[in-house]
Motif scaffolding. Structure first.
Motif, mmCIF file in Angstrom:
data_model
loop_
_atom_site.group_PDB
_atom_site.id
_atom_site.type_symbol
_atom_site.label_atom_id
_atom_site.label_comp_id
_atom_site.label_asym_id
_atom_site.label_seq_id
_atom_site.Cartn_x
_atom_site.Cartn_y
_atom_site.Cartn_z
ATOM 1 N N UNK A 205 6.085 -25.061 -4.639
ATOM 2 C CA UNK A 205 7.127 -24.264 -5.309
ATOM 3 C C UNK A 205 6.843 -24.155 -6.804
ATOM 4 N N UNK B 87 5.700 -20.716 -8.780
ATOM 5 C CA UNK B 87 6.452 -20.230 -9.940
ATOM 6 C C UNK B 87 5.517 -20.027 -11.130
ATOM 7 N N UNK C 155 3.535 -16.907 -10.496
ATOM 8 C CA UNK C 155 4.418 -15.738 -10.601
ATOM 9 C C UNK C 155 4.667 -15.376 -12.065
ATOM 10 N N UNK C 156 4.927 -16.397 -12.873
ATOM 11 C CA UNK C 156 5.171 -16.152 -14.301
ATOM 12 C C UNK C 156 3.912 -15.632 -14.987
ATOM 13 N N UNK D 214 3.589 -11.990 -14.211
ATOM 14 C CA UNK D 214 4.531 -11.215 -15.024
ATOM 15 C C UNK D 214 4.054 -11.091 -16.467
ATOM 16 N N UNK E 15 6.387 -4.100 -11.940
ATOM 17 C CA UNK E 15 7.765 -3.725 -11.603
ATOM 18 C C UNK E 15 8.387 -4.724 -10.633
ATOM 19 N N UNK E 16 7.529 -5.362 -9.809
ATOM 20 C CA UNK E 16 8.049 -6.281 -8.779
ATOM 21 C C UNK E 16 6.939 -7.231 -8.382
ATOM 22 N N UNK E 17 7.300 -8.448 -8.065
ATOM 23 C CA UNK E 17 6.342 -9.368 -7.439
ATOM 24 C C UNK E 17 6.527 -9.325 -5.925
ATOM 25 N N UNK E 18 5.428 -9.414 -5.203
ATOM 26 C CA UNK E 18 5.486 -9.634 -3.758
ATOM 27 C C UNK E 18 4.889 -11.010 -3.487
ATOM 28 N N UNK E 19 5.670 -11.896 -2.914
ATOM 29 C CA UNK E 19 5.210 -13.257 -2.607
ATOM 30 C C UNK E 19 5.320 -13.442 -1.099
ATOM 31 N N UNK E 20 4.202 -13.737 -0.446
ATOM 32 C CA UNK E 20 4.240 -13.730 1.018
ATOM 33 C C UNK E 20 3.242 -14.680 1.657
ATOM 34 N N UNK F 92 3.193 -5.775 -8.267
ATOM 35 C CA UNK F 92 3.329 -4.407 -7.756
ATOM 36 C C UNK F 92 3.905 -3.472 -8.819
ATOM 37 N N UNK G 253 2.805 1.586 -2.956
ATOM 38 C CA UNK G 253 4.259 1.499 -3.205
ATOM 39 C C UNK G 253 5.042 2.502 -2.393
#
Lengths: 134, 134
Positions: free
Chosen positions: B58, B62, B65-66, B69, B75-80, B96, B103
């Motif tokens: 986790x 994070x 992810x940061x 960014x 515009x958006x994160x995709x986490x999968x 993304x 998109x």
């Protein structure tokens, strides 16, 4: 105040509120598919949750993942926070089978939804609610 | 002993080892796309990690992810975590844009990969390595 996104509301059936997340059943009989929506206003990314909320999300995601494994015995779980269409933070938890219609591709936007019959939906909601509340 | 899946190795460039996860750059210039691979043998689902490992995952998710960014302003994160093709647990983190080629659909299996030029790849790996090691 938290308000569920209108599109999520239209596409799903309410299962249960866990301490942080609302648990929804996607109304698509092709996949056992649960969606967790943290009941926090204005959040679109997991990292926008507080540290405490992220911990709680992790616990609830694990609970829902184990539930999907126990109830549906899938070949694989797909866990995903996408949000390209609906920006309100929601995390997909999908039980996937090598025999399902989309395998091995992702399920999102790939094929039309096939809604549950009213009876099947009611049974499934009851069973999942019971399992989550235990 | 942990050994990176051969397909993941072929499709990516090594960025950095965080305490739990190997961080890889997907060699697809169409999307800023990092993959976290917990260096734990024989694990295919997040819930198969120990509680401690899940906590660490986790934190590293994070961090990545940061980083996406900060470096790419998406515009958006995709986490999968999907794993339908490669079962070794790996978690996609994708920056993304509303203007990107896929998109608002998911990116996986949707369009052919476009590899980075050698120079661009080298620069990107250096920049991301530096940002992650800070």
């Amino acid at each position: 105040m938290f308000k569920l996104d209108a599109r999520l509301e239209a596409d799903t059936l309410l299962i249960h509120d866990l301490p942080l997340c609302r648990v929804l059943l996607m109304n698509d009989s092709q996949f056992p598919w649960l969606i967790l929506v943290p009941r926090v206003e204005g959040v679109t990314e997991i990292i926008e949750l507080s540290d405490e909320q992220q911990q709680q999300f992790l616990a609830e995601s694990a609970q829902v993942s184990r539930l999907l494994q126990a109830q549906f015995t899938p070949d694989k779980l797909n866990v995903a926070a996408l949000g390209n269409v609906v920006s309100q933070l929601h995390i997909h938890h999908v039980a996937r089978y090598k025999s399902d219609i989309a395998w091995p591709k992702p399920i999102w936007g790939a094929q039309p939804v096939v809604a549950y019959s009213q009876d099947t939906a009611a049974e499934l909601v009851t069973a999942l609610k019971k399992a989550l509340a235990e």
